[in-house]
Enzyme design. Sequence first.
Site, PDB file in Angstrom:
ATOM      1  N   ASP A 163       1.138  -0.886   0.052  1.00  0.00           N
ATOM      2  CA  ASP A 163      -0.406   0.196  -0.028  1.00  0.00           C
ATOM      3  C   ASP A 163       1.179   0.987  -0.301  1.00  0.00           C
ATOM      4  OD1 ASP A 163      -2.267   1.195   0.243  1.00  0.00           O
ATOM      5  OD2 ASP A 163      -2.107   1.679   2.149  1.00  0.00           O
ATOM      6  N   GLU A 416       3.972  -7.433   7.576  1.00  0.00           N
ATOM      7  CA  GLU A 416       2.603  -8.453   7.557  1.00  0.00           C
ATOM      8  C   GLU A 416       2.215  -9.722   6.185  1.00  0.00           C
ATOM      9  OE1 GLU A 416      -0.441  -5.532   6.287  1.00  0.00           O
ATOM     10  OE2 GLU A 416      -0.745  -4.947   9.042  1.00  0.00           O
ATOM     11  N   TYR A 472      -6.963  -3.024  13.445  1.00  0.00           N
ATOM     12  CA  TYR A 472      -7.199  -2.376  12.528  1.00  0.00           C
ATOM     13  C   TYR A 472      -8.924  -2.185  13.061  1.00  0.00           C
ATOM     14  CZ  TYR A 472      -3.297  -0.247  10.181  1.00  0.00           C
ATOM     15  OH  TYR A 472      -2.120   0.187   9.382  1.00  0.00           O
ATOM     16  N   GLU A 509       1.061  -0.904  14.184  1.00  0.00           N
ATOM     17  CA  GLU A 509      -0.321  -0.207  13.235  1.00  0.00           C
ATOM     18  C   GLU A 509      -2.090   0.177  14.001  1.00  0.00           C
ATOM     19  OE1 GLU A 509      -0.190  -1.071   9.269  1.00  0.00           O
ATOM     20  OE2 GLU A 509       2.064  -1.315   8.997  1.00  0.00           O
TER      21      GLU A 509
HETATM   22  C1  GCB Z   1      -1.349  -1.882   6.757  1.00  0.00           C
HETATM   23  C2  GCB Z   1       0.164  -2.471   6.029  1.00  0.00           C
HETATM   24  C3  GCB Z   1       0.360  -0.747   5.302  1.00  0.00           C
HETATM   25  C4  GCB Z   1      -0.923   0.156   5.145  1.00  0.00           C
HETATM   26  C5  GCB Z   1      -2.172   0.343   6.093  1.00  0.00           C
HETATM   27  C6  GCB Z   1      -3.166   0.422   5.552  1.00  0.00           C
HETATM   28  O1  GCB Z   1      -1.583  -3.095   7.098  1.00  0.00           O
HETATM   29  O2  GCB Z   1       0.742  -2.848   6.548  1.00  0.00           O
HETATM   30  O3  GCB Z   1       1.394  -0.896   4.818  1.00  0.00           O
HETATM   31  O4  GCB Z   1      -0.795   1.256   4.342  1.00  0.00           O
HETATM   32  O5  GCB Z   1      -2.124  -1.885   6.174  1.00  0.00           O
HETATM   33  O6  GCB Z   1      -3.313   1.695   5.719  1.00  0.00           O
HETATM   34  O7  GCB Z   1      -4.037  -0.029   4.999  1.00  0.00           O
END
Ligand code: GCB
Length: 600
Positions: A163, A416, A472, A509
Amino acid sequence: MLYPTTTPTRALLDLSGLWKFMIDEEVTPIDVTKPLPTDEVLAVPASFNDQTASQKIRDHSGYFWYETNFDIAKPLRSQRLVLRFGSATHEAWVYLNGQEITHYKGGFTPFEVEINDYLQASNNRLTVKLSNLLDYSTLPVGHYSESKDENGHLVRKVDENFDFFNYAGLQRPVKIYSTPQAHIDDITVVPDVDLAAKSANVHTTIKAAGDFDEVKVTILDQAGKEVVSGEGTDEVLTISNVNLWQPLNAYLYTAKVDLIKNGDVEDTYSEPFGVRKIAVQNGQFLINGEPFYFKGFGKHEDTYVHGRGFNEPVNVLDINLMKDMGANSFRTSHYPYSEEMMRLCDREGIVVIDETTAVGLMVTFGFDVSMLESDDYEDDTWKELKTAEAHKQVIRELIDRDKNHASVVMWSIANEAATFSKGAHDYFKPLFDEARELDPQKRPCTYTSIMMANPKTDECIDLVDVIALNRYYGWYIGNGDLKTAETSTRDELKEYQAKFPDKPIMYTEYGADTVAGLHSKYGEPFSEEFQEDYYRMSSKVFDEIPNFVGEQLWNFADFQTKFGIQRVQGNKKGIFTRAREPKMVVRYLKDRWTNIPNFG
Ligand code: GCB
């Protein structure tokens, strides 16, 4: 490989500036014995993508060329001259005056080559062919495909399996440095601290080449005063009353190495280093014997116009913004950052988790965790990917480059990856062994884990020293529902804690896309209010978990990505915009972080 600097025995030429540039249409072969057939110029260092008005150039996948001319002043020509690229993304073929002098693959670590045999008296022509192609054997991982356009010409395409925008080019400084014929090749510094005695045994190992009689190592304090000195390529020097390198309170010593011949100093190089002790014990991450709490970010090297190119004023600003917020750390997601950034972190006392380019190691993607929980779950990742060699190479090069940095406290071997899938352990075990073997300072190692890898499904947790989670809840899972997200966050952290009571746990994250300036009195997703509510919810749960050693949110700033229905000119999870303007949540986080001590 030493960072190129001037010393009393070394000169440095910087080839930054305007270079000729062209993309390779692969129709007419390029004759490297002649100047490049183009009038287009671009600035180096920077990514090529955002410097022109052409969409064709911006989106080009394939080969492209750079060229510059330089002279070497006569007094320097008797010296050993080395051409050094801070990086060249992702593969480079280098020609000097029409002859190939080196080839290099791997876009985020430096490489160098001696050039004396290829130099002319004047007007040397340096030509570089580059490729930004990625596939299942490279890191990062890309889906590679070929097709034909309406004229029957080959069209190459890379669909990033990650991403962030696939910026490429000569993104870091290109320099020529001189050394005498007898010269220092490498310096390794390993401080072993006795915290009770307030002293450190500093083990220095010197690699040198050419004709010399002896090597002298002098340790200087931050004021430049000699502390201790010794002779030999393998020495242990003791610093008593040692000043420790501490997070946000850096103290740097210098190991000054002199190569001596007939009583004269032939070559000299000064390597800055900090003295600090890292350990993982009883679920805690210890720096200098005290439990450290990570407060900070996942980042990107990503700025307007420069793309992924070296942008030192922004590096300085970013560190200042972090310090202003009470942050103390970041992860170099998802590739090694510039050497200049690492040196800055050493000076500023910023704690760094240093990550390889291993991103995108997953060929199927979905958040259906239930299917993973069956014992015979399998996907094709570890059959299809052929990245093991590239992975070993980047671990070797990253550790070689960054081994002496006090700021680096942990290696992140991958981001990841499909660690929940059969074959993952066989893939990762040798890589963790390699990293632990190669690191002279024996730092902890980790990978950041994706949501599908949970306490039940992750096959590789035994390999990590710290459990590092990318999560997330409330964003990709149950978007907008922070109540359920709170329960999921808590339940999972408690499960990790119960299953691995000795391993520290941190978030590497967590975040929510937020459009700067978008407000909602209902706290809807994408609004600045939602971002703040999301972080408040996460913080509340973190504070309940005893082995929780840190929070690095996603992301420091908005950044560019490939197109996608979830991306509005890039990823908007920054707590700063791409221009480094704060979103509303910065005030909340500043208040929180300035009230959480770095230790305790
Ligand atoms: C993740 C990735 C990161 C992405 C992020 C997202 O898990 O490690 O590279 O930018 O999610 O915002 O989706």
